[in-house]
Design an enzyme around this catalytic site. Structure first.
Site, PDB file in Angstrom:
ATOM      1  CG  ASP A 142       9.693   2.633  -2.678  1.00 35.83           C
ATOM      2  OD1 ASP A 142       9.756   1.787  -1.918  1.00 35.83           O
ATOM      3  OD2 ASP A 142       8.950   2.908  -3.073  1.00 35.83           O
ATOM      4  CB  CYS A 182      10.662   1.492   1.356  1.00 35.48           C
ATOM      5  SG  CYS A 182      10.437  -0.328   1.341  1.00 35.48           S
ATOM      6  CG  ASN A 183       6.602   2.274   5.994  1.00 32.51           C
ATOM      7  OD1 ASN A 183       6.319   2.748   7.129  1.00 32.51           O
ATOM      8  ND2 ASN A 183       6.011   2.859   4.864  1.00 32.51           N
ATOM      9  CB  CYS A 222       3.374  -0.541   2.358  1.00 36.18           C
ATOM     10  SG  CYS A 222       4.090  -1.054   0.999  1.00 36.18           S
ATOM     11  CG  HIS A 254       3.966  -0.052  -3.174  1.00 41.02           C
ATOM     12  ND1 HIS A 254       5.164  -0.083  -2.618  1.00 41.02           N
ATOM     13  CD2 HIS A 254       4.150  -0.478  -4.378  1.00 41.02           C
ATOM     14  CE1 HIS A 254       6.192  -0.468  -3.429  1.00 41.02           C
ATOM     15  NE2 HIS A 254       5.500  -0.725  -4.680  1.00 41.02           N
TER      16      HIS A 254
END
Length: 262
Positions: free
Chosen positions: A8, A72-73, A185, A187
């Site tokens: 990531d 992670c996109n 995302c 996150h």
């Protein structure tokens, strides 16, 4: 032996690894956050590819995992194809925006897409929309400030501060009459309950966590590393995140802090 390595741009994707470990507790995992190059979402395509491939190479050389989950996109939509080309012997599992399930859920045919600017603007995302949600209006929002808040301040923030942080994005989608919001995302997976609380019962907030973990366990069918400790590694420290903050984060997720990955 390492079953899964997670890659990531920061520590935001840790819920992916936590979700996998909850389903498959015997899996041995390492998580590498490229904190030195955070945030990826504001970088050029070339920078994203080279940074991600550099990290992948270090992961393969150090652990040779059975699979790398790109948590992670932004990395997935931008660099996944190149990583597979450069490292053909390693399976890579990407995380991409949950456009297809969003289209299946939406009744108003208006879908909110919350992501990095890189993910919002990438041709891959546009292809997903064309393939799976061509009859929907996609309302996109790149939100680097919210992503930075999660990376640097989420763990020390109060409950109210966390809720307040996601309200501007939710209000943006409410104004556009969206009935499904895609968290695109990783996150954002640290605070799905805050997004849902702000959104209310008439808006569904979704992500791709379940599908990614299911596919990961299909790729690595056998895990037998019960006594292996899962660890977090970073590529550098920042003004807001140092050894102490990462060790505290590891306590939260039941990990050991491995330090800086050279």
């Amino acid at each position: 032996m390492v079953n899964f390595a997670f890659l990531d741009s920061g520590v935001g994707g840790l819920p992916y690894m936590q979700y996998l470990r909850n389903i498959s507790p015997d899996s041995a995992c390492v998580y590498v956050a490229d904190t030195k190059n955070f945030p990826y979402g504001e970088k050029s395509e070339k920078e994203i590819i080279e940074n991600a491939c550099s990290c992948a190479q270090k992961i393969i050389q150090k652990w040779n995992p059975e699979a790398i989950v790109v948590a992670c996109n932004t990395i997935s939509v931008t660099a996944l194809e190149e990583m597979r080309r450069r490292f053909p012997d390693t399976p890579f599992i990407g995380t991409v925006p949950a456009i297809k399930p969003a289209a299946q859920l939406s009744k108003t045919r208006k879908i909110g897409l919350l992501a990095t600017n890189a993910t919002v603007n990438h041709p891959y995302t546009k292809r997903l929309i064309s393939d799976f949600a061509s009859d929907c209006t996609i309302v996109s929002r790149g939100d680097p400030e919210l992503i930075s808040f999660i990376e640097h301040r989420f763990n020390s923030a109060t409950e109210q501060e966390r809720l307040d942080a996601c309200v501007p994005a939710i209000d943006f989608f409410k104004e556009k009459k969206c009935d499904v919001i895609v968290l695109a995302c990783t996150h954002f997976l640290n605070m799905p309950e805050y997004f849902q609380k702000a959104a209310g019962e008439n808006i569904k907030v979704i992500d791709s966590r379940e599908g990614v973990v299911k596919h990961s366990l299909e790729v690595v069918k056998k895990v037998c590393c019960k006594n292996e400790t899962s660890r977090l590694y970073v590529t550098g420290f920042t003004e807001s995140n140092d050894t102490t903050s990462y060790k505290n984060l590891c306590i939260k997720f039941g990990l050991e802090f491995g330090g800086i990955l050279d």
